[in-house]
Motif scaffolding. Structure first.
Motif, mmCIF file in Angstrom:
data_model
loop_
_atom_site.group_PDB
_atom_site.id
_atom_site.type_symbol
_atom_site.label_atom_id
_atom_site.label_comp_id
_atom_site.label_asym_id
_atom_site.label_seq_id
_atom_site.Cartn_x
_atom_site.Cartn_y
_atom_site.Cartn_z
ATOM 1 N N HIS A 8 -8.830 60.967 18.544
ATOM 2 C CA HIS A 8 -8.352 59.638 18.131
ATOM 3 C C HIS A 8 -9.530 58.744 17.715
ATOM 4 C CE1 HIS A 8 -9.475 59.453 22.353
ATOM 5 N NE2 HIS A 8 -9.794 58.195 22.119
ATOM 6 N N PRO B 247 -9.437 60.541 31.268
ATOM 7 C CA PRO B 247 -8.804 60.260 29.983
ATOM 8 C C PRO B 247 -9.646 60.782 28.809
ATOM 9 C CG PRO B 247 -8.807 58.304 31.363
ATOM 10 C CD PRO B 247 -9.648 59.341 32.059
ATOM 11 N N HIS B 248 -8.963 61.299 27.817
ATOM 12 C CA HIS B 248 -9.547 61.754 26.547
ATOM 13 C C HIS B 248 -10.244 63.104 26.623
ATOM 14 C CE1 HIS B 248 -8.607 57.677 25.509
ATOM 15 N NE2 HIS B 248 -9.576 57.187 26.262
ATOM 16 N N ILE C 95 -12.203 55.797 17.884
ATOM 17 C CA ILE C 95 -12.938 55.172 18.987
ATOM 18 C C ILE C 95 -13.388 53.786 18.541
ATOM 19 C CG2 ILE C 95 -15.015 55.292 20.402
ATOM 20 C CD1 ILE C 95 -14.774 58.284 20.374
ATOM 21 N N LEU D 135 -13.486 66.206 23.449
ATOM 22 C CA LEU D 135 -12.632 65.032 23.600
ATOM 23 C C LEU D 135 -11.517 65.019 22.560
ATOM 24 C CD1 LEU D 135 -15.295 62.229 24.200
ATOM 25 C CD2 LEU D 135 -14.168 63.699 25.879
ATOM 26 N N ASP D 136 -10.498 64.213 22.840
ATOM 27 C CA ASP D 136 -9.430 63.972 21.866
ATOM 28 C C ASP D 136 -10.041 63.432 20.578
ATOM 29 O OD1 ASP D 136 -7.470 64.735 23.713
ATOM 30 O OD2 ASP D 136 -7.245 62.686 24.463
ATOM 31 N N ARG E 174 -10.360 67.011 26.804
ATOM 32 C CA ARG E 174 -9.519 68.180 26.534
ATOM 33 C C ARG E 174 -10.046 69.426 27.237
ATOM 34 N NH1 ARG E 174 -8.674 68.046 20.115
ATOM 35 N NH2 ARG E 174 -6.958 69.428 20.625
ATOM 36 N N ASP F 96 -12.276 54.150 24.843
ATOM 37 C CA ASP F 96 -11.689 55.180 23.992
ATOM 38 C C ASP F 96 -12.438 56.509 24.050
ATOM 39 O OD1 ASP F 96 -9.846 53.282 22.974
ATOM 40 O OD2 ASP F 96 -11.370 52.553 21.582
ATOM 41 N N THR F 97 -13.473 56.581 24.872
ATOM 42 C CA THR F 97 -14.274 57.795 24.944
ATOM 43 C C THR F 97 -14.636 58.073 26.402
ATOM 44 O OG1 THR F 97 -16.176 58.955 23.986
ATOM 45 C CG2 THR F 97 -16.479 56.604 24.520
ATOM 46 N N LEU F 98 -15.571 58.953 26.617
ATOM 47 C CA LEU F 98 -16.000 59.307 27.968
ATOM 48 C C LEU F 98 -17.332 58.635 28.261
ATOM 49 C CD1 LEU F 98 -15.650 61.249 30.494
ATOM 50 C CD2 LEU F 98 -17.311 62.667 29.311
ATOM 51 N N ARG G 29 -15.117 66.661 18.627
ATOM 52 C CA ARG G 29 -15.926 65.583 19.208
ATOM 53 C C ARG G 29 -16.414 66.075 20.567
ATOM 54 N NH1 ARG G 29 -12.594 61.109 19.158
ATOM 55 N NH2 ARG G 29 -13.571 60.349 17.273
#
Length: 118
Positions: free
Chosen positions: A43, A88-89, A45, A40-41, A91, A50-52, A6
């Motif tokens: 997981h 957050p999220h 969304i 991004l991770d 990587r 839950d995202t950027l 992602r």
């Protein structure tokens, strides 16, 4: 099917900054073009939390620029990347800062840095 990657990106963000090491670069602003690519991770969304939020790229760039004259594009790119990879999220982040007026005989000159979350 399996989600294996992602990426969120911002390309061609245009800002003006007091930047450069030469005397003629002090006391004026120059255009910069910033690109940022995020891995991004993986997981699920369900919403923005839950995202950027890619608006953060411009906000963070402008915050660093507002602090005053920056000597090197490397400094801006690395400072931005360290801040962005800690979100957050995220990587991995790749940040490019292009200084279009750096060389009269080249289209672009700049730097690209990559940071990975520990």
């Amino acid at each position: 099917m399996t989600l294996t990657s992602r990426r969120v990106f911002v390309k061609g963000l245009k800002v003006e900054a007091g930047i450069g090491i030469y005397d003629h670069e002090h006391g004026r602003v120059q255009p910069l073009i910033i690109d940022a690519v995020f891995d991004l991770d993986l997981h699920e969304i369900h919403g923005l939390k839950d995202t950027l939020n890619y608006e953060l790229v411009g906000q963070i760039a402008r915050e660093f620029i507002a602090r005053g004259h920056i000597k090197l594009v490397e400094t801006l790119a690395e400072d931005m990347a360290r801040t962005l990879v800690a979100l957050p999220h995220v990587r991995r982040v790749e940040v490019s800062v292009i200084k279009p007026e750096a060389l009269s005989d080249a289209d672009q000159a700049g730097v690209c840095v990559v940071f990975t979350r520990d």
